[in-house]
Design an enzyme around this catalytic site. Sequence first.
Site, mmCIF file in Angstrom:
data_model
loop_
_atom_site.group_PDB
_atom_site.id
_atom_site.type_symbol
_atom_site.label_atom_id
_atom_site.label_comp_id
_atom_site.label_asym_id
_atom_site.label_seq_id
_atom_site.Cartn_x
_atom_site.Cartn_y
_atom_site.Cartn_z
ATOM 1 N N GLY A 60 -4.560 1.487 -10.788
ATOM 2 C CA GLY A 60 -3.941 1.322 -9.479
ATOM 3 C C GLY A 60 -2.472 0.984 -9.672
ATOM 4 C CD GLN A 109 1.913 -2.895 -9.593
ATOM 5 O OE1 GLN A 109 1.149 -2.134 -9.024
ATOM 6 N NE2 GLN A 109 1.604 -3.490 -10.737
ATOM 7 C CB CYS A 137 -1.451 -7.170 -12.644
ATOM 8 S SG CYS A 137 -0.192 -6.503 -11.540
ATOM 9 C CG LEU A 138 -0.357 -1.287 -14.788
ATOM 10 C CD1 LEU A 138 0.006 0.093 -14.247
ATOM 11 C CD2 LEU A 138 -0.751 -1.203 -16.249
ATOM 12 C CG HIS A 165 -5.085 -5.816 -8.165
ATOM 13 N ND1 HIS A 165 -5.264 -6.786 -9.129
ATOM 14 C CD2 HIS A 165 -3.855 -5.289 -8.385
ATOM 15 C CE1 HIS A 165 -4.177 -6.830 -9.888
ATOM 16 N NE2 HIS A 165 -3.312 -5.925 -9.467
ATOM 17 C CD GLU A 166 -3.072 -1.553 -7.298
ATOM 18 O OE1 GLU A 166 -1.848 -1.644 -7.091
ATOM 19 O OE2 GLU A 166 -3.595 -1.873 -8.379
ATOM 20 C CG HIS A 203 0.597 -5.207 -6.217
ATOM 21 N ND1 HIS A 203 1.404 -6.087 -6.911
ATOM 22 C CD2 HIS A 203 -0.366 -4.820 -7.084
ATOM 23 C CE1 HIS A 203 0.937 -6.220 -8.150
ATOM 24 N NE2 HIS A 203 -0.140 -5.466 -8.288
HETATM 25 ZN ZN LIG Z 1 -1.328 -5.342 -9.963
#
Ligand SMILES: [Zn+2]
Length: 188
Positions: free
Chosen positions: A46, A51, A99-100, A141-142, A145
């Site tokens: 995701g 991000q 998380c990236l 989760h996304e 963000h």
């Molecule tokens: Zn994330």
Amino acid sequence: MIYPIVAYGDPVLRKVAKEIKNDGNTDLPKLINDMFETMYLANGIGLAAPQIGLDIRLFVVDGTQLEEEGEDMTTFKKAFINAKILSETGEKWAMEEGCLSIPTVREMVSRHKTLRIRYLDENWQEHEEEFTGMQARIIQHEYDHIQGVLFTDYLNPLKKRLLKGRFNSISNGTVSVDYRMKFPMVKI
Ligand SMILES: [Zn+2]
């Protein structure tokens, strides 16, 4: 185009992202494509627009490579524009998340099992759908963000304190990561 992924500590990750207007000015199909490419290169499932430094309400998911018991993940590749979670129901269940934007940190997070969401797809078609289990978790989760929320916000104060050094090393770019990132404390 591959974007660098914005690291923990960048203010863009803390903004409530703005709605996207369908005024024909943004090349949204290209942006969505670029987000998928960026996500794949970092081995993510995701990625949300903040991000890559954009405070707009857009995120992409691709869980088609995941094998989840009792869940069909094969069609779970989607873009969500101007998404709004309408309800979250069902028992909370915990699972380790990463998380990236916060590499090397993985912690247990509790989330509701089921959600109902309204969103536009890449063709500006409106959908209202229910997701459950792993699919719901990835979306939650996304979605967080684009609300300026990170999964580490759910950790208890002690845990957060213990991770402080790690958060700092992520913000100042001393963390070891195998994809391109933009670190808030590193001046270019
Ligand atoms: Zn994330």
